[in-house]
Design a protein around this motif. Structure first.
Motif, mmCIF file in Angstrom:
data_model
loop_
_atom_site.group_PDB
_atom_site.id
_atom_site.type_symbol
_atom_site.label_atom_id
_atom_site.label_comp_id
_atom_site.label_asym_id
_atom_site.label_seq_id
_atom_site.Cartn_x
_atom_site.Cartn_y
_atom_site.Cartn_z
ATOM 1 N N ALA A 83 0.822 -1.211 0.000
ATOM 2 C CA ALA A 83 0.000 0.000 0.000
ATOM 3 C C ALA A 83 0.857 1.263 0.000
ATOM 4 O O ALA A 83 0.521 2.269 -0.643
ATOM 5 C CB ALA A 83 -0.944 -0.002 1.199
ATOM 6 N N PHE A 84 1.974 1.220 0.729
ATOM 7 C CA PHE A 84 2.855 2.386 0.807
ATOM 8 C C PHE A 84 4.207 2.129 0.149
ATOM 9 O O PHE A 84 5.071 3.000 0.156
ATOM 10 C CB PHE A 84 3.062 2.804 2.268
ATOM 11 N N GLY A 85 4.421 0.944 -0.383
ATOM 12 C CA GLY A 85 5.698 0.646 -1.023
ATOM 13 C C GLY A 85 6.845 0.572 -0.045
ATOM 14 O O GLY A 85 7.990 0.871 -0.400
ATOM 15 N N ASN A 86 6.561 0.158 1.189
ATOM 16 C CA ASN A 86 7.591 0.074 2.234
ATOM 17 C C ASN A 86 7.957 -1.382 2.490
ATOM 18 O O ASN A 86 7.153 -2.288 2.267
ATOM 19 C CB ASN A 86 7.097 0.673 3.543
ATOM 20 N N ALA A 87 9.142 -1.580 3.021
ATOM 21 C CA ALA A 87 9.562 -2.911 3.464
ATOM 22 C C ALA A 87 10.146 -2.793 4.863
ATOM 23 O O ALA A 87 10.933 -1.878 5.143
ATOM 24 C CB ALA A 87 10.590 -3.509 2.510
ATOM 25 N N PRO A 92 19.937 -8.403 12.048
ATOM 26 C CA PRO A 92 20.431 -9.592 12.760
ATOM 27 C C PRO A 92 20.189 -9.570 14.262
ATOM 28 O O PRO A 92 20.039 -10.630 14.876
ATOM 29 C CB PRO A 92 21.935 -9.594 12.430
ATOM 30 N N ASP A 93 20.155 -8.377 14.878
ATOM 31 C CA ASP A 93 19.931 -8.323 16.329
ATOM 32 C C ASP A 93 18.448 -8.266 16.691
ATOM 33 O O ASP A 93 18.096 -8.092 17.862
ATOM 34 C CB ASP A 93 20.670 -7.134 16.942
ATOM 35 N N GLY A 94 17.568 -8.403 15.699
ATOM 36 C CA GLY A 94 16.143 -8.440 15.966
ATOM 37 C C GLY A 94 15.427 -7.117 15.799
ATOM 38 O O GLY A 94 14.193 -7.074 15.791
ATOM 39 N N ARG A 95 16.169 -6.017 15.688
ATOM 40 C CA ARG A 95 15.521 -4.724 15.459
ATOM 41 C C ARG A 95 14.927 -4.667 14.056
ATOM 42 O O ARG A 95 15.372 -5.346 13.141
ATOM 43 C CB ARG A 95 16.521 -3.581 15.632
ATOM 44 N N ALA A 96 13.929 -3.790 13.899
ATOM 45 C CA ALA A 96 13.309 -3.612 12.588
ATOM 46 C C ALA A 96 13.832 -2.326 11.959
ATOM 47 O O ALA A 96 13.996 -1.303 12.631
ATOM 48 C CB ALA A 96 11.789 -3.539 12.722
ATOM 49 N N ALA A 97 14.110 -2.387 10.675
ATOM 50 C CA ALA A 97 14.514 -1.206 9.904
ATOM 51 C C ALA A 97 13.542 -1.053 8.736
ATOM 52 O O ALA A 97 13.169 -2.046 8.096
ATOM 53 C CB ALA A 97 15.942 -1.353 9.393
ATOM 54 N N ASP A 98 13.131 0.171 8.472
ATOM 55 C CA ASP A 98 12.166 0.430 7.402
ATOM 56 C C ASP A 98 12.863 0.969 6.160
ATOM 57 O O ASP A 98 13.639 1.936 6.245
ATOM 58 C CB ASP A 98 11.111 1.443 7.867
ATOM 59 N N LEU A 99 12.568 0.344 5.041
ATOM 60 C CA LEU A 99 12.983 0.865 3.745
ATOM 61 C C LEU A 99 11.744 1.473 3.092
ATOM 62 O O LEU A 99 10.737 0.780 2.900
ATOM 63 C CB LEU A 99 13.548 -0.253 2.866
ATOM 64 N N VAL A 100 11.832 2.759 2.751
ATOM 65 C CA VAL A 100 10.660 3.503 2.289
ATOM 66 C C VAL A 100 10.967 4.144 0.949
ATOM 67 O O VAL A 100 11.972 4.863 0.809
ATOM 68 C CB VAL A 100 10.282 4.605 3.316
ATOM 69 N N ARG A 101 10.132 3.920 -0.031
ATOM 70 C CA ARG A 101 10.303 4.606 -1.312
ATOM 71 C C ARG A 101 9.947 6.078 -1.128
ATOM 72 O O ARG A 101 8.931 6.419 -0.527
ATOM 73 C CB ARG A 101 9.400 3.985 -2.385
ATOM 74 N N ALA A 102 10.783 6.974 -1.617
ATOM 75 C CA ALA A 102 10.536 8.416 -1.476
ATOM 76 C C ALA A 102 9.157 8.745 -2.029
ATOM 77 O O ALA A 102 8.784 8.309 -3.122
ATOM 78 C CB ALA A 102 11.617 9.204 -2.205
ATOM 79 N N ARG A 103 8.393 9.514 -1.254
ATOM 80 C CA ARG A 103 7.033 9.825 -1.670
ATOM 81 C C ARG A 103 6.582 11.158 -1.088
ATOM 82 O O ARG A 103 7.187 11.702 -0.169
ATOM 83 C CB ARG A 103 6.073 8.735 -1.201
ATOM 84 N N VAL A 109 -9.124 13.339 2.973
ATOM 85 C CA VAL A 109 -10.039 13.712 4.051
ATOM 86 C C VAL A 109 -9.198 13.982 5.296
ATOM 87 O O VAL A 109 -8.464 13.097 5.738
ATOM 88 C CB VAL A 109 -11.053 12.591 4.350
ATOM 89 N N PRO A 110 -9.261 15.192 5.869
ATOM 90 C CA PRO A 110 -8.521 15.442 7.102
ATOM 91 C C PRO A 110 -8.891 14.419 8.175
ATOM 92 O O PRO A 110 -10.066 14.091 8.367
ATOM 93 C CB PRO A 110 -8.969 16.851 7.501
ATOM 94 N N GLY A 111 -7.879 13.902 8.839
ATOM 95 C CA GLY A 111 -8.101 12.890 9.861
ATOM 96 C C GLY A 111 -8.033 11.479 9.330
ATOM 97 O O GLY A 111 -7.857 10.533 10.092
ATOM 98 N N GLY A 112 -8.190 11.300 8.006
ATOM 99 C CA GLY A 112 -8.116 9.977 7.410
ATOM 100 C C GLY A 112 -6.692 9.609 7.064
ATOM 101 O O GLY A 112 -5.742 10.351 7.331
ATOM 102 N N ASN A 113 -6.532 8.457 6.443
ATOM 103 C CA ASN A 113 -5.206 8.019 6.051
ATOM 104 C C ASN A 113 -4.720 8.807 4.841
ATOM 105 O O ASN A 113 -5.509 9.112 3.937
ATOM 106 C CB ASN A 113 -5.212 6.525 5.714
#
Length: 374
Positions: A83-87, A92-103, A109-113
């Protein structure tokens, strides 16, 4: 005074040096594989590094490459969010890292997604909430770091002020107000006039912004939730929560060394809420905070240091700790059913307000035993 280019280079190196060695190695791999646009570490990691805090969360914007293919190329487990093109990559240590396509993003609608649309790295930085979260460390494919500041975040960070990036920022997404209070409390940031002027818009949109409740729940996970709630009060947004005086008191207990979980803070909020069940549902608290509150308000004995004992000291400051089964045995009650009868009798006296301290409980128990002996 250093020339701007020299200052930028020094700040870029400071951010780079603040990262863990394994994170630097991973970012270099990503930048090398991301094509001519390289990769950019953005947001909280850059902000925290400039404040002298070791960055843990890695949010990486990719200007050109296919994010799913890039995530697969790291060789690490990942989940792709189409939906957002993110991964989300699991390090390796269990932390999460986000890869985000520039957008860039628009709010139909204000308040919506928001609705994501392709954009440049600059547009991606401008879509963010506050200027201090729009700083970026860009890495070329060769690994050269450059600090990017397109929104004036460096100056705001120097003077420790939180400034939204757009005049309608908090109207589009009222949850940014709560996120800002969390950030301001954690990093000791003040509110820019632009933020304070948008608070009425945020309050107007709050009922139509489901994400706001998720942010309020995250507030309870802050190192000092009372401080974050105090920011909301100071900014004129006290109506978002019931009376938060108990959160301040719990902060003081935590500062004194007490171990208090998010559930203790949630229980304190429920105690202050006119409709605890409705608040628990909105914040998606589950059943544990309400159960903890019930235990804290009961007459059951809990040892020092337990959350029940900590909450009871605040909610029932004049309550005394009741006699336990061990105390009753020491006063001559024989083991077995008689212990339960004695404790039940003392409980009824406490609820009726006829005993106010352990000495009065002991006297009442002796009288009770005397009548049983006749």
């Amino acid at each position: 005074m250093k020339p701007r280019s020299a200052e930028n280079a020094a700040q870029a190196q400071a951010v780079w040096a603040a990262l863990r060695p394994e994170d630097r190695a991973w970012l270099l791999t990503v930048a090398a594989q991301a094509g001519p646009g390289g990769a950019a570490l953005v947001g909280g990691a850059v902000r925290d590094a400039l404040l002298g805090v070791t960055p843990l969360d890695l949010d990486v914007v990719i200007p050109d490459a296919d994010v799913a293919a890039l995530a697969a190329g790291t060789g690490l487990p990942f989940v792709f969010h189409p939906a957002f093109g993110n991964a989300t990559v699991t390090l390796p240590d269990g932390r999460a890292a986000d890869l985000v396509r520039a957008r860039r993003e628009v709010y139909p609608v204000p308040g919506g997604n928001p609705r994501p649309q392709p954009g440049s790295l600059t547009a991606d930085l401008w879509r963010r909430d506050f200027s201090v979260n729009a700083l970026a460390l860009h890495l070329s494919p060769a690994g050269k770091p450059t600090l990017l500041d397109v929104t004036g975040g460096l100056q705001d960070l120097r003077v420790r002020v939180l400034r939204p990036l757009h005049p309608a920022s908090l109207r589009e997404d009222a949850s940014r107000l709560v996120r800002g209070a969390r950030l301001a409390a954690r990093l000791n940031l003040g509110a820019a006039p632009e933020l304070l002027s948008q608070v009425p818009d945020a309050l107007d949109m709050a009922p139509r912004t489901p994400r706001l409740w998720a942010e309020l729940k995250l507030l309870l996970h802050e190192p000092r939730p009372g401080r974050a709630a105090a920011r909301l009060r100071a900014w004129g947004a006290a109506s978002l929560l019931p009376d938060t005086a108990l959160l301040d008191a719990l902060d003081a207990r935590r500062d004194a060394g007490a171990t208090l979980s998010m559930n203790a803070y949630a229980a304190a909020l429920l105690h202050a809420a006119p409709d605890p069940e409705a608040l628990a549902a909105r914040l998606d608290l589950g059943t544990r905070p309400a159960a903890l509150l019930a235990r804290a308000l009961s007459d059951t004995f809990y040892p020092d240091g337990t959350p029940e004992r900590e909450l009871r000291a605040l909610l029932r400051p004049h309550a005394h700790e009741p006699l336990t089964g061990k105390d009753v045995l020491a006063l001559g009650v024989p083991p077995g059913r008689a212990v339960g009868e004695a404790l039940a009798h003392l409980g009824s006296l406490r609820r009726a307000g006829q005993v106010r301290n352990p000495d009065e409980e002991r006297a009442a128990l002796k009288a009770f035993l005397a009548t049983k002996a006749r």
